[in-house]
Motif scaffolding. Structure first.
Motif, PDB file in Angstrom:
ATOM      1  N   MET A 123       0.845  -1.181   0.000  1.00  0.00           N
ATOM      2  CA  MET A 123       0.000   0.000   0.000  1.00  0.00           C
ATOM      3  C   MET A 123       0.890   1.244   0.000  1.00  0.00           C
ATOM      4  SD  MET A 123      -2.923  -0.840   2.856  1.00  0.00           S
ATOM      5  CE  MET A 123      -4.346  -0.024   2.182  1.00  0.00           C
ATOM      6  N   ASN A 124       0.460   2.227  -0.725  1.00  0.00           N
ATOM      7  CA  ASN A 124       1.204   3.482  -0.684  1.00  0.00           C
ATOM      8  C   ASN A 124       0.632   4.378   0.421  1.00  0.00           C
ATOM      9  OD1 ASN A 124      -0.969   5.132  -1.686  1.00  0.00           O
ATOM     10  ND2 ASN A 124      -0.494   4.454  -3.758  1.00  0.00           N
ATOM     11  N   ALA A 125       1.281   5.495   0.665  1.00  0.00           N
ATOM     12  CA  ALA A 125       0.907   6.379   1.770  1.00  0.00           C
ATOM     13  C   ALA A 125      -0.520   6.899   1.636  1.00  0.00           C
ATOM     14  CB  ALA A 125       1.895   7.532   1.854  1.00  0.00           C
ATOM     15  N   ILE A 126      -0.940   7.186   0.434  1.00  0.00           N
ATOM     16  CA  ILE A 126      -2.297   7.700   0.221  1.00  0.00           C
ATOM     17  C   ILE A 126      -3.324   6.624   0.574  1.00  0.00           C
ATOM     18  CG2 ILE A 126      -3.946   8.480  -1.530  1.00  0.00           C
ATOM     19  CD1 ILE A 126      -1.526   9.877  -2.896  1.00  0.00           C
ATOM     20  N   GLN A 127      -3.089   5.402   0.132  1.00  0.00           N
ATOM     21  CA  GLN A 127      -4.011   4.302   0.436  1.00  0.00           C
ATOM     22  C   GLN A 127      -4.069   4.035   1.939  1.00  0.00           C
ATOM     23  OE1 GLN A 127      -1.960   1.551  -2.150  1.00  0.00           O
ATOM     24  NE2 GLN A 127      -3.770   1.392  -3.489  1.00  0.00           N
ATOM     25  N   ASN A 129      -3.488   6.193   4.368  1.00  0.00           N
ATOM     26  CA  ASN A 129      -4.200   7.305   4.997  1.00  0.00           C
ATOM     27  C   ASN A 129      -5.702   7.203   4.754  1.00  0.00           C
ATOM     28  OD1 ASN A 129      -4.264   9.580   6.580  1.00  0.00           O
ATOM     29  ND2 ASN A 129      -4.043  10.980   4.852  1.00  0.00           N
ATOM     30  N   GLU A 130      -6.100   6.860   3.538  1.00  0.00           N
ATOM     31  CA  GLU A 130      -7.519   6.716   3.230  1.00  0.00           C
ATOM     32  C   GLU A 130      -8.142   5.577   4.037  1.00  0.00           C
ATOM     33  OE1 GLU A 130      -7.552   6.254  -1.021  1.00  0.00           O
ATOM     34  OE2 GLU A 130      -7.507   8.418  -1.357  1.00  0.00           O
ATOM     35  N   ALA A 131      -7.424   4.467   4.165  1.00  0.00           N
ATOM     36  CA  ALA A 131      -7.924   3.336   4.944  1.00  0.00           C
ATOM     37  C   ALA A 131      -8.058   3.717   6.416  1.00  0.00           C
ATOM     38  CB  ALA A 131      -6.996   2.141   4.782  1.00  0.00           C
ATOM     39  N   ALA A 132      -7.083   4.441   6.934  1.00  0.00           N
ATOM     40  CA  ALA A 132      -7.125   4.882   8.332  1.00  0.00           C
ATOM     41  C   ALA A 132      -8.316   5.800   8.581  1.00  0.00           C
ATOM     42  CB  ALA A 132      -5.821   5.595   8.696  1.00  0.00           C
ATOM     43  N   GLN A 133      -8.541   6.739   7.692  1.00  0.00           N
ATOM     44  CA  GLN A 133      -9.659   7.662   7.853  1.00  0.00           C
ATOM     45  C   GLN A 133     -10.998   6.926   7.774  1.00  0.00           C
ATOM     46  OE1 GLN A 133      -9.166  10.915   5.118  1.00  0.00           O
ATOM     47  NE2 GLN A 133      -7.271  11.583   6.075  1.00  0.00           N
ATOM     48  N   TRP A 146      -1.290  -3.183   7.921  1.00  0.00           N
ATOM     49  CA  TRP A 146      -2.185  -2.865   9.037  1.00  0.00           C
ATOM     50  C   TRP A 146      -1.457  -2.096  10.136  1.00  0.00           C
ATOM     51  CZ3 TRP A 146      -7.126  -2.315   8.957  1.00  0.00           C
ATOM     52  CH2 TRP A 146      -7.868  -2.995   8.015  1.00  0.00           C
ATOM     53  N   ARG A 147      -0.175  -2.362  10.327  1.00  0.00           N
ATOM     54  CA  ARG A 147       0.604  -1.571  11.291  1.00  0.00           C
ATOM     55  C   ARG A 147       0.675  -0.114  10.832  1.00  0.00           C
ATOM     56  NH1 ARG A 147       3.897  -5.855  11.106  1.00  0.00           N
ATOM     57  NH2 ARG A 147       3.837  -7.184  12.910  1.00  0.00           N
ATOM     58  N   ALA A 148       0.877   0.074   9.543  1.00  0.00           N
ATOM     59  CA  ALA A 148       0.938   1.435   9.005  1.00  0.00           C
ATOM     60  C   ALA A 148      -0.419   2.126   9.142  1.00  0.00           C
ATOM     61  CB  ALA A 148       1.379   1.403   7.542  1.00  0.00           C
ATOM     62  N   ILE A 149      -1.490   1.391   8.906  1.00  0.00           N
ATOM     63  CA  ILE A 149      -2.835   1.948   9.076  1.00  0.00           C
ATOM     64  C   ILE A 149      -3.057   2.314  10.536  1.00  0.00           C
ATOM     65  CG2 ILE A 149      -5.311   1.392   9.004  1.00  0.00           C
ATOM     66  CD1 ILE A 149      -4.607  -0.326   6.460  1.00  0.00           C
ATOM     67  N   GLN A 150      -2.626   1.450  11.439  1.00  0.00           N
ATOM     68  CA  GLN A 150      -2.760   1.707  12.871  1.00  0.00           C
ATOM     69  C   GLN A 150      -2.030   3.001  13.251  1.00  0.00           C
ATOM     70  OE1 GLN A 150      -1.142  -1.405  15.308  1.00  0.00           O
ATOM     71  NE2 GLN A 150      -2.248  -0.745  17.122  1.00  0.00           N
TER      72      GLN A 150
END
Length: 60
Positions: free
Chosen positions: A1-5, A7-11, A44-48
């Motif tokens: 996943m890239n940074a935009i994806q 961030n969008e998943a986190a939001q 998922w760690r990055a999303i967290q």
């Protein structure tokens, strides 16, 4: 996943789960680690981590 994806998943996760979003992401990390899906667990760690930023420093 890239940074935009990420961030969008986190939001999106935060909108749906609110204060439980970080715990939901942590559960996904554990699930993926147990399955041996290291790359998914890392996503998922990055999303967290991104959820922590979305949530802001004053909300624990």
């Amino acid at each position: 996943m890239n940074a935009i994806q990420i961030n969008e998943a986190a939001q999106a996760l935060y909108r749906v789960h609110g204060g439980r979003a970080e715990a939901e992401a942590a559960a996904k990390v554990r699930e993926n680690e147990q399955r041996g899906a290291a790359e998914e667990a890392e996503n998922w760690r990055a999303i967290q981590a991104a959820i922590r930023q979305v949530r802001g420093p004053l909300q624990s």
